[in-house]
Design an enzyme around this catalytic site. Sequence first.
Site, mmCIF file in Angstrom:
data_model
loop_
_atom_site.group_PDB
_atom_site.id
_atom_site.type_symbol
_atom_site.label_atom_id
_atom_site.label_comp_id
_atom_site.label_asym_id
_atom_site.label_seq_id
_atom_site.Cartn_x
_atom_site.Cartn_y
_atom_site.Cartn_z
ATOM 1 N N HIS A 257 0.813 -1.377 -0.213
ATOM 2 C CA HIS A 257 -0.239 0.531 -0.190
ATOM 3 C C HIS A 257 0.953 1.154 0.027
ATOM 4 O O HIS A 257 1.665 1.675 1.197
ATOM 5 C CB HIS A 257 -1.028 0.150 0.861
ATOM 6 N N HIS B 34 -3.846 -0.980 -5.135
ATOM 7 C CA HIS B 34 -4.782 0.428 -5.372
ATOM 8 C C HIS B 34 -3.898 1.610 -6.046
ATOM 9 O O HIS B 34 -4.482 2.955 -5.334
ATOM 10 C CB HIS B 34 -5.372 0.840 -4.592
ATOM 11 N N ASP C 292 -10.779 -3.875 -3.113
ATOM 12 C CA ASP C 292 -10.163 -2.683 -2.489
ATOM 13 C C ASP C 292 -11.901 -2.813 -0.816
ATOM 14 O O ASP C 292 -11.782 -1.860 -0.902
ATOM 15 C CB ASP C 292 -9.414 -1.182 -2.471
#
Lengths: 428, 312
Positions: A183, A235, A308
Amino acid sequence: MRFLLKNARLLDPGNKTDIEGWLLVEDMNIALVGTSQEGHPDVSGVEVHDLQGCWIMPGLVDMHVHLREPGQEYKETIETGTRAAAAGGFTSIACMPNTNPCNDNAAVTNFIISKATEAGYARVYPVAAITKGQKGRELTEFGELLAVGAVAFSDDGVPVADASVMRHALEYASSFNALIITHAEEPSLATGSMNEGVVSTLLGLKGIPNACEDIAVFRDTCLAELTGARLHIAHVSTKGAVEIIRLAKRRGVHVTAETAPHYFTLTEEAVTGYNTFAKMNPPLRTEEDRIAIIEGLKDGTLDAIATDHAPHSVLEKEKEFEAAANGIIGLETALPLSIELVRQGYLTPLELAFKMSYNPSHILGIGGGMLKKGMPADLCIIDPNVTFTFKKGDLFSKSYNSPWLGQKLKGRAVMTIKKGCFTHKKSG
Amino acid sequence: MTSNIRHKHLLGIQHLLADEITHILDTAESFKEILSRPIKKVPTLRGCTIVNLFFEPSTRTKLSFELAAKRLSADTVSVSASTSSVLKGETIIDTVKNIEAMRPSAVVIRHSSSGVPWLLAKHVECSIINAGDGINEHPTQALLDAFTIREHFGRLNGLKIAIVGDILHSRVAHSGARLFSMMGADVSVCGPVSLMPPKPEVLGVTVSKSLEDAVEGADVIMSLRIQKERQEKALISSEREYARFFGITSNVMAYAKKSALIMHPGPINRGVEMSPETADSEQSVVLEQVTNGVAVRMAVLSLLLAGSESQA
């Protein structure tokens, strides 16, 4: 169990084919696949589903889901989360370790797998933490976690701040050929509650600049290059990150990346009115970023679409914007939002099958993602043209934190089949 | 009786139109006249109850709202964060819903988190008046500043207004910039770049390269407080350096028009953002701003509440 799916558009990333045809399921597996011209075998006494032109894709794979169990069962359980996955067309999902307790040991990994097996709606592949307690200091026991079923390692929303710890994690992971998911966020720049820019100024909110993500993506791709390890960027939301990943791939770095439907569908404008259902991390960015994300999907820089899926209750969302939790649910909206990319001509249906099934399953190394004779019948049957209103009462997820609530969406999974069994069937 | 404006709440200047602002300022003028009378009270809001809910410290604004309500014959109650049930874990929505259950006409709210008045407006029926939310807006301050400027120049249109200091954290600046530019003023902002929001132009201002540039030919210089409570690490080097390069002093004022007004929303850090001589100079209207605050808030309260059904 034996049934025939006929009059379908078969999208098979395994053969890179997009054909009109039929598919026969037998004993939980794909028994035969054929084109419309080729007659199907004798099916007397066999259940036949006339799909009337619907698409068949290999079961969708979501490599970024928060199932909340153990610890926050009021938001989602493994059962409700996997049920929502099935409703969204997913047959396999990877779940992030930020549960309570955190998935940093074999006991939690085992618990998740056994709960998921019991529920039976989807194959669940736990992603274990990189560091104990996601604290960024000591590595978890990668070997043992892999042995009990973890498929990758990530500290998820609490990124490893110390570059040397990240380096060692990548090195240690490579001795098991394990995948590290990052992340990507430089924590010291992530003090705001939305994208930094025009809208943050108009709303008087502190922003998070693109540089926050770009710096971390660059750091981690450099470390992947240094160590030769496999790195996956979660993401991706910024134009800069897409470019950094593109260049790293060109250099031969073992890096893959995903984005989420909200990053190619919405922009920071969605936050207007202090809409906490548009609050996520990384934040919704600008139109320029949104276009760059679509470009990244088109040219292969971004390998996968992941949701997500982050269920939260009113307790976390109906409050001061700055104090509200990050994240939205995504399992039941990912397909219609992604089909929009096909409708707008950015991706072909076959490319979509790569992004939502083949690529994530190959990145995770879990097999599947193909319509191949002899493989388990994990299938997603999609009506790309059906429209529906996305309503709270129709959701299978326990939470409804979604910016698309009440909106009309187009295209959805009408049937989901896992190992030859229907896990979802849309009536009517 | 004044005619109502179309709003139920006063959340931010961003929702007001120019003629509504003019109407509020005109109404405030008539209330200011009342404040000069020996009996400073009118029955406009008799029977109304106004709750001041302040989650951040305030002297000026809280007192000003209280006096405004009292002079309109409304009943007022003030609650501050240290005595509220939020400390016991109650959510802000529950707190305000409970207050609403006691049937006030309006809740005046100050909160450290941007957007809270908007959140509350979605959940309650009574009027919500924003008395400052986070680093977002402080609409009544902008209105009283506009009132003060208009009193001196008779207009806002065409004036050059320089807002100097911590633009990033200043809700006064954010509301003021919106209001002044909407009313036709030429608004420039100036401050260290580390205290500037991203894309400040969207607030209707131009960004000046230097303090001299911003102040050059200005009709109004509005100095802002360095918000010590909101400073993150390394935004400015020191107050000493800030005073030297961004403080409003008589040297800086030499660039402005002779008739220029000096304004400050208070509380002033004397010797930091403004030199004591400047704060006390003939040009300073800092205390007039405070006086006008009561009249402007009377106008806001009466326009939002007069004729509302909760009035007895």
